[in-house]
Enzyme design. Structure first.
Site, PDB file in Angstrom:
ATOM      1  N   GLY A 118       3.065   9.221  -2.500  1.00 30.98           N
ATOM      2  CA  GLY A 118       2.845   9.614  -1.109  1.00 30.98           C
ATOM      3  C   GLY A 118       1.660   8.844  -0.552  1.00 30.98           C
ATOM      4  N   ALA A 119       1.814   8.323   0.661  1.00 31.00           N
ATOM      5  CA  ALA A 119       0.853   7.345   1.176  1.00 31.00           C
ATOM      6  C   ALA A 119      -0.611   7.802   1.152  1.00 31.00           C
ATOM      7  CB  ALA A 119       1.273   6.931   2.585  1.00 31.00           C
ATOM      8  N   ASN A 171       9.281   4.265   5.739  1.00 28.43           N
ATOM      9  CA  ASN A 171       9.185   5.564   5.055  1.00 28.43           C
ATOM     10  C   ASN A 171      10.286   5.606   4.004  1.00 28.43           C
ATOM     11  OD1 ASN A 171       7.887   8.166   4.772  1.00 28.43           O
ATOM     12  ND2 ASN A 171       9.765   9.058   5.547  1.00 28.43           N
ATOM     13  N   LYS A 172      10.304   6.684   3.230  1.00 27.90           N
ATOM     14  CA  LYS A 172      11.256   6.826   2.128  1.00 27.90           C
ATOM     15  C   LYS A 172      12.671   6.436   2.561  1.00 27.90           C
ATOM     16  CE  LYS A 172      10.706   7.619  -1.303  1.00 27.90           C
ATOM     17  NZ  LYS A 172      10.537   6.497  -2.264  1.00 27.90           N
ATOM     18  N   ARG A 229       1.769  -0.655  -6.002  1.00 23.96           N
ATOM     19  CA  ARG A 229       2.962  -0.434  -5.170  1.00 23.96           C
ATOM     20  C   ARG A 229       2.683  -1.129  -3.824  1.00 23.96           C
ATOM     21  NH1 ARG A 229       5.173   5.500  -4.660  1.00 23.96           N
ATOM     22  NH2 ARG A 229       7.120   4.369  -4.264  1.00 23.96           N
ATOM     23  N   ASP A 231       4.870   5.471   5.341  1.00 22.87           N
ATOM     24  CA  ASP A 231       4.101   4.728   4.333  1.00 22.87           C
ATOM     25  C   ASP A 231       3.344   3.560   4.932  1.00 22.87           C
ATOM     26  OD1 ASP A 231       6.295   6.157   2.616  1.00 22.87           O
ATOM     27  OD2 ASP A 231       4.649   5.563   1.289  1.00 22.87           O
TER      28      ASP A 231
END
Ligand code: MRU
Length: 355
Positions: free
Chosen positions: A56-57, A246-247, A89, A236
């Site tokens: 998670g960011a 995002n995801k 990441r 993110d």
């Protein structure tokens, strides 16, 4: 320390006779077990980041900063450790920026190991404050957009597990629940690693939020039946033009929301905006091991050696985003100009922010 609803911290700094460590609540073990993983050096922390033990960011930024503090406290090569952490990441901008903040503190204080630790603690506190502010701004926005109790659809996991505070999109959901303006939270399971089913459902259940999990592919039928009032997601990285990474699975929700006339709201602190990334095409999207798609809980769900496509994130163009909720206010519409308006003064012009 980033506090979880259960009482165990999502991340904490610990010093024992064995030395300093960054201790993580292992998110890969949830919801079945609440176990901690102590990372006593940076390579262990990098491996934990890559396995999504911590994720998670905003929390990645905090973890990166504590990682620099860990290297400094151990007397390791701090610059090399910072490089490893920042590259662990690629998509969440908070990771590299959290590392940079702690590294700058170390450098500008003559290599004093206390400086990056203080910077990490300050970053964590700032994220907690940002969470609280986003929760209020987002609640007020949704209350204005949706008459009565809202049926909210969310994707991935955006609560206290990803933050120094209560999170981003899920923090808004909790504020709506507290204000008695939440009917139900629809939780996308979030294939392939099930952050929605495993983590968001866990957090929602603990908070007493009425919720139901759905397969990602079932979202369309919810919209078609008129059972979603707003979509709330995190981010993110937000590029300078307002494109939102995002995801993976977020972009299809934005398209569905537009088709059905449902507000699509992104909730993210300004630390997730990256003015150095010009647009969506410039966002580096992490590609993960195909085995995450072709297997489930260690068991194959596709024939052996089946190739897989496994991007961890997708990019939603700004014109599909109804509003961006930040700690300094709500911006809409999302554009290069409005994104600049919430960045530091030097870049400001033509602000379209209301707070
Ligand atoms: O791969 P993950 O689990 O780290 O992805 C997390 C997300 O995509 C979240 O939605 C994002 O970080 C926003 S949470 C504040």
């Amino acid at each position: 320390m980033t506090r979880q609803t259960s009482g165990r911290a999502a991340l904490r700094w610990a010093v024992s006779s064995a030395g300093p460590a960054v201790v993580l609540l292992d998110q890969t073990a949830l919801p079945h077990a609440e176990v901690e993983l102590a990372c006593a050096d940076v390579p262990a922390l990098v491996a934990a980041i890559q396995r999504l033990v911590v994720r998670g960011a905003p929390l990645l930024g905090i973890a990166g900063a504590y990682g620099v503090a860990l290297a400094a406290a151990r007397g390791d090569d701090v610059v090399a450790a910072a490089g490893l952490l920042a590259a662990a990441r690629p998509t969440a901008v908070n990771l590299a920026s959290g590392v940079e903040i702690a590294l700058d503190a170390w450098r500008s204080n003559g290599g004093d190991p206390a400086a990056p630790l203080a910077a990490a603690r300050a970053l964590e506190a700032a994220d907690a404050a940002a969470s609280a502010a986003m929760a209020e701004h987002g609640r007020d926005l949704v209350v204005g957009l949706v008459p009565g109790k809202a049926r909210i659809l969310t994707h991935c996991n955006t609560g206290a597990l990803v933050s120094g505070g209560t999170g981003t999109a899920l923090a808004v959901v909790l504020a709506l629940h507290t204000a008695d303006r939440l009917d139900r939270l629809w939780v996308d399971e979030t294939r392939p690693l099930l952050q929605g089913a495993r983590l968001t459902a866990w957090e929602a259940g603990r908070a007493g939020v009425p919720h139901a999990v759905l397969a990602d592919g079932a979202a369309g039928s919810l919209f078609a039946r008129g059972r979603v009032d707003a979509v709330l997601v995190g981010a993110d990285r937000i590029a300078a033009d307002g494109s939102v990474a995002n995801k993976v699975g977020t972009y299809p929700l934005a398209v569905l929301a537009r088709h059905h006339g449902v507000p699509f709201v992104v909730v993210a602190p300004t630390s997730t905006i990256d003015p150095a990334t010009a647009d969506g095409d410039a966002i580096v999207v992490e590609e993960r091991d195909g085995a995450e798609v072709t297997s489930y809980a260690g068991a194959a769900v596709a024939p052996a050696d089946t190739p897989a496509y496994n991007p961890a994130f997708d990019v939603t163009p700004p014109d599909l985003v109804t509003a961006l909720v930040t700690e300094v206010g709500v911006i809409r519409p999302l554009s290069s100009e409005s994104v600049r308006s919430v960045l530091p003064r030097t870049a400001r012009s033509g602000a379209t922010m209301d707070s």
